[in-house]
Design a protein around this motif. Sequence first.
Motif, PDB file in Angstrom:
ATOM      1  N   LYS A 172       0.832  -1.203   0.000  1.00 22.75           N
ATOM      2  CA  LYS A 172       0.000   0.000   0.000  1.00 22.75           C
ATOM      3  C   LYS A 172       0.865   1.252   0.000  1.00 22.75           C
ATOM      4  O   LYS A 172       0.491   2.273  -0.570  1.00 22.75           O
ATOM      5  N   GLY A 173       2.013   1.172   0.641  1.00 26.79           N
ATOM      6  CA  GLY A 173       2.924   2.309   0.662  1.00 26.79           C
ATOM      7  C   GLY A 173       3.833   2.337  -0.546  1.00 26.79           C
ATOM      8  O   GLY A 173       3.839   1.432  -1.382  1.00 26.79           O
ATOM      9  N   ASP A 174       4.622   3.386  -0.673  1.00 32.35           N
ATOM     10  CA  ASP A 174       5.614   3.537  -1.734  1.00 32.35           C
ATOM     11  C   ASP A 174       6.804   2.634  -1.422  1.00 32.35           C
ATOM     12  O   ASP A 174       7.473   2.796  -0.395  1.00 32.35           O
ATOM     13  N   VAL A 175       7.079   1.655  -2.301  1.00 29.60           N
ATOM     14  CA  VAL A 175       8.135   0.683  -2.006  1.00 29.60           C
ATOM     15  C   VAL A 175       9.492   1.347  -1.873  1.00 29.60           C
ATOM     16  O   VAL A 175      10.336   0.900  -1.078  1.00 29.60           O
ATOM     17  N   MET A 176       9.745   2.391  -2.624  1.00 35.11           N
ATOM     18  CA  MET A 176      11.033   3.060  -2.523  1.00 35.11           C
ATOM     19  C   MET A 176      11.190   3.743  -1.168  1.00 35.11           C
ATOM     20  O   MET A 176      12.262   3.716  -0.556  1.00 35.11           O
ATOM     21  N   GLU A 177      10.116   4.334  -0.688  1.00 38.30           N
ATOM     22  CA  GLU A 177      10.161   4.951   0.634  1.00 38.30           C
ATOM     23  C   GLU A 177      10.291   3.893   1.727  1.00 38.30           C
ATOM     24  O   GLU A 177      10.964   4.108   2.742  1.00 38.30           O
ATOM     25  N   ILE A 178       9.659   2.740   1.526  1.00 33.21           N
ATOM     26  CA  ILE A 178       9.721   1.666   2.528  1.00 33.21           C
ATOM     27  C   ILE A 178      11.159   1.208   2.732  1.00 33.21           C
ATOM     28  O   ILE A 178      11.639   1.100   3.864  1.00 33.21           O
ATOM     29  N   ILE A 179      11.881   0.960   1.641  1.00 33.03           N
ATOM     30  CA  ILE A 179      13.249   0.474   1.806  1.00 33.03           C
ATOM     31  C   ILE A 179      14.180   1.594   2.251  1.00 33.03           C
ATOM     32  O   ILE A 179      15.084   1.384   3.068  1.00 33.03           O
ATOM     33  N   GLU A 188      13.924  -3.803  10.082  1.00 25.47           N
ATOM     34  CA  GLU A 188      13.300  -4.588   9.021  1.00 25.47           C
ATOM     35  C   GLU A 188      12.368  -3.698   8.194  1.00 25.47           C
ATOM     36  O   GLU A 188      11.633  -2.874   8.741  1.00 25.47           O
ATOM     37  N   PRO A 189      12.352  -3.863   6.869  1.00 20.12           N
ATOM     38  CA  PRO A 189      11.355  -3.154   6.066  1.00 20.12           C
ATOM     39  C   PRO A 189       9.976  -3.769   6.265  1.00 20.12           C
ATOM     40  O   PRO A 189       9.859  -4.933   6.675  1.00 20.12           O
ATOM     41  N   ASN A 190       8.929  -3.002   5.998  1.00 21.04           N
ATOM     42  CA  ASN A 190       7.573  -3.525   6.097  1.00 21.04           C
ATOM     43  C   ASN A 190       7.384  -4.701   5.145  1.00 21.04           C
ATOM     44  O   ASN A 190       7.946  -4.717   4.041  1.00 21.04           O
ATOM     45  N   VAL A 191       6.573  -5.682   5.570  1.00 22.74           N
ATOM     46  CA  VAL A 191       6.202  -6.756   4.659  1.00 22.74           C
ATOM     47  C   VAL A 191       5.113  -6.240   3.725  1.00 22.74           C
ATOM     48  O   VAL A 191       4.464  -5.224   3.984  1.00 22.74           O
ATOM     49  N   SER A 192       4.896  -6.935   2.636  1.00 25.70           N
ATOM     50  CA  SER A 192       3.868  -6.528   1.681  1.00 25.70           C
ATOM     51  C   SER A 192       2.484  -6.701   2.291  1.00 25.70           C
ATOM     52  O   SER A 192       2.278  -7.464   3.242  1.00 25.70           O
ATOM     53  N   ASP A 193       1.517  -6.007   1.717  1.00 25.39           N
ATOM     54  CA  ASP A 193       0.133  -6.100   2.174  1.00 25.39           C
ATOM     55  C   ASP A 193      -0.627  -7.204   1.463  1.00 25.39           C
ATOM     56  O   ASP A 193      -1.699  -7.616   1.922  1.00 25.39           O
ATOM     57  N   ALA A 194      -0.096  -7.679   0.354  1.00 23.20           N
ATOM     58  CA  ALA A 194      -0.739  -8.776  -0.372  1.00 23.20           C
ATOM     59  C   ALA A 194       0.266  -9.409  -1.314  1.00 23.20           C
ATOM     60  O   ALA A 194       1.183  -8.743  -1.815  1.00 23.20           O
ATOM     61  N   PHE A 531      27.348 -10.163 -11.250  1.00 27.56           N
ATOM     62  CA  PHE A 531      26.843  -9.998  -9.881  1.00 27.56           C
ATOM     63  C   PHE A 531      26.354 -11.340  -9.346  1.00 27.56           C
ATOM     64  O   PHE A 531      25.769 -12.146 -10.078  1.00 27.56           O
ATOM     65  N   MET A 532      26.562 -11.585  -8.056  1.00 26.99           N
ATOM     66  CA  MET A 532      25.975 -12.729  -7.367  1.00 26.99           C
ATOM     67  C   MET A 532      25.349 -12.215  -6.074  1.00 26.99           C
ATOM     68  O   MET A 532      26.002 -11.501  -5.306  1.00 26.99           O
ATOM     69  N   HIS A 533      24.094 -12.601  -5.815  1.00 26.42           N
ATOM     70  CA  HIS A 533      23.407 -12.018  -4.661  1.00 26.42           C
ATOM     71  C   HIS A 533      22.231 -12.882  -4.240  1.00 26.42           C
ATOM     72  O   HIS A 533      21.739 -13.716  -5.010  1.00 26.42           O
ATOM     73  N   CYS A 534      21.771 -12.645  -3.020  1.00 24.86           N
ATOM     74  CA  CYS A 534      20.547 -13.261  -2.542  1.00 24.86           C
ATOM     75  C   CYS A 534      19.370 -12.548  -3.196  1.00 24.86           C
ATOM     76  O   CYS A 534      19.351 -11.315  -3.278  1.00 24.86           O
ATOM     77  N   HIS A 535      18.366 -13.313  -3.647  1.00 23.01           N
ATOM     78  CA  HIS A 535      17.217 -12.701  -4.300  1.00 23.01           C
ATOM     79  C   HIS A 535      16.088 -12.387  -3.325  1.00 23.01           C
ATOM     80  O   HIS A 535      14.992 -12.016  -3.754  1.00 23.01           O
ATOM     81  N   LEU A 536      16.335 -12.527  -2.026  1.00 26.99           N
ATOM     82  CA  LEU A 536      15.459 -11.884  -1.051  1.00 26.99           C
ATOM     83  C   LEU A 536      15.907 -10.436  -1.009  1.00 26.99           C
ATOM     84  O   LEU A 536      17.037 -10.126  -0.631  1.00 26.99           O
ATOM     85  N   GLU A 537      15.023  -9.537  -1.382  1.00 24.42           N
ATOM     86  CA  GLU A 537      15.450  -8.171  -1.665  1.00 24.42           C
ATOM     87  C   GLU A 537      16.006  -7.466  -0.433  1.00 24.42           C
ATOM     88  O   GLU A 537      16.942  -6.670  -0.540  1.00 24.42           O
ATOM     89  N   ARG A 538      15.454  -7.749   0.735  1.00 21.13           N
ATOM     90  CA  ARG A 538      15.972  -7.072   1.924  1.00 21.13           C
ATOM     91  C   ARG A 538      17.392  -7.535   2.222  1.00 21.13           C
ATOM     92  O   ARG A 538      18.230  -6.747   2.663  1.00 21.13           O
TER      93      ARG A 538
END
Length: 570
Positions: A172-179, A188-194, A531-538
């Motif tokens: 519901k919020g702006d994802v860029m602002e959340i991170i 921790e960043p907010n979890v998604s609403d859906a 690049f090599m990275h975890c795909h869990l965005e947080r």
Amino acid sequence: MELRKKGLILQLLGLVLLELLCLCLGGTYYFKWNITKASYTRLNSTKTILTVNGQFPGPALHVHRGDTVFINVANHGTYNITLHWHGVKQPRNPWSDGPEYITQCPIQAGADFTYEINFSTEEGTLWYHAHSDWSRATVHGPIFVYPKFGAYFYPFPRPYFEVPIIIGNWYKGDVMEIIQTALEDGGEPNVSDAHTINGQPGDLYSGSKAGTFKMLVQKGRTYLLRIINAGMNEEMFFSIANHSLTVVGSDGAYLKPIKTAYIMITPGQTMDCLLKADQTLSHYYMAAKAYSAGGDNVAYDNTTTTAIIQYEGSYTPPSSPFFPTLPDYNDTDAATNYTRLLRSLNNKDHPIDVPKSFDIRMYITISVNTLPCANNSCDGPNGTRLSASLNNISFRNPSIDVLQAYYNRIQEVYTTDFPDDAPYYFNFTADELPTNLTTPKVGTQVKVVDFNSTVEVVFQGTNLLSSGENHPMHLHGFSFYWVGWGFGNFNKTTDPKGYNLVDPPEINTVGVPKNGWATIRFRADNPGVWFMHCHLERHSSWGMDTVFIVKNGKTGLTSMRMKPRYVSPC
């Protein structure tokens, strides 16, 4: 007359040879994409999101094996952005791979950049997504990679129709602002609403019934579902009520067919699944919900997203569609019972070449960490800042992208001392671990390997902060073979005896089990910066990343196809 006949024959032969050449080289196509803001309503509220051409999810890209695609991407948004072609190997062309500050400077608002996307050996389902901050939450879409043009066939019966099924998230919020807020505050960043299927939460959420994705099917027909987990932070169980799925591919490569009632798919992964419409004419839910190996110690979106399989024909629809049985959110047995079935097709038409030995073995520990904050003022555990690391190094993006620095020999942008081994050993998967192990080093450290060397990487999960969970590790520029996995601490003497070196799956994103390990092998035959990275965005935002530089010849520079567009700090 005879000369005319000979000339005609030569012309015909020339056309045949030209067609054969085109079949070998593939076609070349050009597109113009605009990154724009668009207004979308979900969960009874409206907000502006970043999109490709105004679409969420973005437009599908349809290509054949061997094609080359040029896409001019114009950024009409307010944030910097890049695009990554997830699972496309981009042979000798890292300049168009896409991760910001790794292979390019981000495309600034008002600017544009033309990507050259080179498809080589991939077949099946891949996808593209933004690779800058958290903009990939809405900037993503599917890539259908068909067999070579003119040689259309699958190693399974041709489906009647092909449908992308993209699992994602809605905030519901702006994802860029959340991170940005989470990184500033250290928590921790907010979890998604859906969760969403093809951009819609489904009718289990208030106000979402009208927009629920519906797939019309004809009884007796077989459909190919191209399933993508574009979600930000959760692995997902997926199932369809009263129907089985036959899994035939993953991550742009074919698998031995697996008949199953459900799949488990990690962020970044794709699964190609055949669906036979063989049930009574009615409506049936497809549903997806999180698999959260971290349990109560890790926040996750515990809602369920749905779409509807709707049979064509004359019948009275049920008051509510039939609902599938999904494993519980913490059912590790269900997750591993599915993933252990994955095997490469490995036949005459689709062979594999898994390295039987290796030149380099890397043992990489995966950890969630903390960094100290002045006056314990952050929102992480005990006033610290949450961080993450590989081999106790928390990666930081440089101000000049790594590829540019490597190509132009710019000093002091990165160091080449990423270690092949953990800095120290302990019981990585113990229930309780000393707090003095939680603070990582911070830096931009990369791993340099010789061209054509064979590499084995053992990813070892850790239980630091008692927050062990699965980690989907993604490597750009390559597919790799997932040769082994297990729980507990990897044993370099006994565990390799159980490797599958016959038909391991060829993938680009591997799930490392909670408090366990996973081993991959690949040949470093693609020069460049990857690049090599975890795909869990947080986790990636916290530094669970590193970079492989694959040299070529003595300089490591001669095989690069294009020079960088940017020659100054980003």
